[in-house]
Design a protein around this motif. Structure first.
Motif, PDB file in Angstrom:
ATOM      1  N   SER A 269      -6.139  13.301  -5.455  1.00 47.33           N
ATOM      2  CA  SER A 269      -4.789  13.437  -6.016  1.00 47.33           C
ATOM      3  C   SER A 269      -4.568  14.809  -6.581  1.00 47.33           C
ATOM      4  O   SER A 269      -5.515  15.591  -6.723  1.00 47.33           O
ATOM      5  CB  SER A 269      -4.571  12.388  -7.094  1.00 47.33           C
ATOM      6  OG  SER A 269      -5.476  12.569  -8.159  1.00 47.33           O
TER       7      SER A 269
ATOM      8  N   ARG B   3      -9.322   1.948  -2.282  1.00 46.40           N
ATOM      9  CA  ARG B   3      -8.591   1.954  -1.011  1.00 46.40           C
ATOM     10  C   ARG B   3      -7.266   2.697  -1.122  1.00 46.40           C
ATOM     11  O   ARG B   3      -6.612   2.942  -0.113  1.00 46.40           O
ATOM     12  CB  ARG B   3      -8.340   0.512  -0.558  1.00 46.40           C
ATOM     13  CG  ARG B   3      -9.606  -0.323  -0.410  1.00 46.40           C
ATOM     14  CD  ARG B   3      -9.303  -1.678   0.187  1.00 46.40           C
ATOM     15  NE  ARG B   3     -10.498  -2.518   0.211  1.00 46.40           N
ATOM     16  CZ  ARG B   3     -10.712  -3.541  -0.613  1.00 46.40           C
ATOM     17  NH1 ARG B   3      -9.776  -3.872  -1.493  1.00 46.40           N
ATOM     18  NH2 ARG B   3     -11.817  -4.256  -0.541  1.00 46.40           N
ATOM     19  N   ARG B   4      -6.851   3.017  -2.361  1.00 46.11           N
ATOM     20  CA  ARG B   4      -5.564   3.702  -2.565  1.00 46.11           C
ATOM     21  C   ARG B   4      -5.625   4.595  -3.803  1.00 46.11           C
ATOM     22  O   ARG B   4      -4.804   4.471  -4.719  1.00 46.11           O
ATOM     23  CB  ARG B   4      -4.455   2.664  -2.723  1.00 46.11           C
ATOM     24  CG  ARG B   4      -4.737   1.620  -3.792  1.00 46.11           C
ATOM     25  CD  ARG B   4      -3.543   0.709  -4.006  1.00 46.11           C
ATOM     26  NE  ARG B   4      -3.577  -0.410  -3.090  1.00 46.11           N
ATOM     27  CZ  ARG B   4      -2.594  -1.302  -2.978  1.00 46.11           C
ATOM     28  NH1 ARG B   4      -1.514  -1.185  -3.714  1.00 46.11           N
ATOM     29  NH2 ARG B   4      -2.691  -2.309  -2.139  1.00 46.11           N
TER      30      ARG B   4
ATOM     31  N   SER C 119       3.753   3.629  -4.757  1.00 52.38           N
ATOM     32  CA  SER C 119       2.935   4.513  -5.578  1.00 52.38           C
ATOM     33  C   SER C 119       3.399   4.505  -7.032  1.00 52.38           C
ATOM     34  O   SER C 119       4.541   4.154  -7.347  1.00 52.38           O
ATOM     35  CB  SER C 119       2.958   5.936  -5.024  1.00 52.38           C
ATOM     36  OG  SER C 119       4.271   6.455  -5.034  1.00 52.38           O
TER      37      SER C 119
ATOM     38  N   GLU D 194       0.809  -1.218   0.000  1.00 55.06           N
ATOM     39  CA  GLU D 194       0.000   0.000   0.000  1.00 55.06           C
ATOM     40  C   GLU D 194       0.842   1.268   0.000  1.00 55.06           C
ATOM     41  O   GLU D 194       0.356   2.341  -0.364  1.00 55.06           O
ATOM     42  CB  GLU D 194      -0.958  -0.012   1.191  1.00 55.06           C
ATOM     43  CG  GLU D 194      -2.024  -1.087   1.068  1.00 55.06           C
ATOM     44  CD  GLU D 194      -3.142  -0.900   2.067  1.00 55.06           C
ATOM     45  OE1 GLU D 194      -3.130   0.114   2.784  1.00 55.06           O
ATOM     46  OE2 GLU D 194      -4.026  -1.776   2.128  1.00 55.06           O
ATOM     47  N   ASP D 195       2.115   1.162   0.391  1.00 54.23           N
ATOM     48  CA  ASP D 195       2.957   2.355   0.390  1.00 54.23           C
ATOM     49  C   ASP D 195       3.723   2.527  -0.926  1.00 54.23           C
ATOM     50  O   ASP D 195       4.530   3.444  -1.054  1.00 54.23           O
ATOM     51  CB  ASP D 195       3.937   2.332   1.558  1.00 54.23           C
ATOM     52  CG  ASP D 195       4.875   1.124   1.516  1.00 54.23           C
ATOM     53  OD1 ASP D 195       4.696   0.244   0.652  1.00 54.23           O
ATOM     54  OD2 ASP D 195       5.793   1.066   2.365  1.00 54.23           O
TER      55      ASP D 195
ATOM     56  N   SER E 110      -2.283   6.720  -4.854  1.00 54.35           N
ATOM     57  CA  SER E 110      -1.054   6.006  -5.190  1.00 54.35           C
ATOM     58  C   SER E 110      -1.051   5.411  -6.590  1.00 54.35           C
ATOM     59  O   SER E 110       0.001   5.028  -7.093  1.00 54.35           O
ATOM     60  CB  SER E 110      -0.803   4.892  -4.174  1.00 54.35           C
ATOM     61  OG  SER E 110      -1.799   3.892  -4.265  1.00 54.35           O
TER      62      SER E 110
END
Length: 210
Positions: free
Chosen positions: A210, A157-158, A109, A106-107, A161
């Motif tokens: 974003s 959920r992201r 991108s 999840e981190d 990214s």
């Protein structure tokens, strides 16, 4: 779906030196390639979901635009094949086994994410079964949107990214408005469209934050 290696080389500039069970491209692949060439920039972090046995889009784009490429697929055998195609074309693409985004930290991108999902409704599946391709390649469920729906749920959920998200599909089997509505529910804004003369269609999205 096209399997002819000479035609793939003509259209995408890559060699596919091995036999594949899965086709190398379809109309949505062609439309996505045109849009990717237009939007890609050197040095970008690029994510492909569902790269397939030939890895056509990631490998073709990596030949043209230097960057960091991660290509995912749910089938290990497809990844093994795509790695061989990448080696034959002298490009560096990272391949990873993943059900949609499940294996992507999840981190991590990206600047650009693209997906040419299965989009054929089950009602039309009989004619595609005769091609001999794995059903995962084309079967989009009852309404053709099952995999697209699951993708947007995961992407929601992201949203930041993933950067710019491009989705390719056949507008004769899936309605553009339905894809946009699913993206909007997941927190993405529709920021562009590309419709080819053939049924291949690409929609562009960005996460709202974003």
């Amino acid at each position: 779906m096209a399997r002819a290696a000479p035609l793939t080389r003509l259209l995408f500039g890559i060699r596919v030196p091995i036999a594949t069970e899965q086709g190398h491209w379809d109309f949505s692949t062609l439309a996505l390639f045109d849009e990717l060439r237009r939007r890609s920039k050197s040095g970008q972090r690029v994510l492909e979901i569902g790269t397939g046995e030939a890895g056509t889009l990631s490998i073709a784009l990596a030949r043209l635009v230097p960057g960091r490429y991660l290509a995912l697929d749910i089938a290990e055998e497809a990844l093994t094949s795509a790695r061989r195609v990448a080696e034959a074309n002298g490009v560096v693409v990272e391949f990873a086994h993943s059900d949609l985004l499940s294996s992507v930290p999840e981190d991590r991108s990206f600047d650009l994410t693209f997906f040419n999902p299965p989009y054929l409704p089950s009602t039309l599946s009989a004619q595609w079964q005769t091609l001999g391709e794995p059903s995962r390649v084309w079967n989009g469920g009852e309404d053709g949107l099952d995999v697209i729906r699951r993708f947007w749920t995961a992407a929601g959920r992201r949203p930041v990214s993933l950067g710019l998200v491009l989705i390719g599909f056949n507008r004769h089997t899936v309605a553009e408005a339905d894809v946009v509505a699913l993206a909007r529910e997941a927190g993405f804004t529709h920021v562009g469209s590309r419709k080819a003369i053939h049924p291949g269609t690409v929609l562009a999205f960005r996460g709202d934050s974003s």
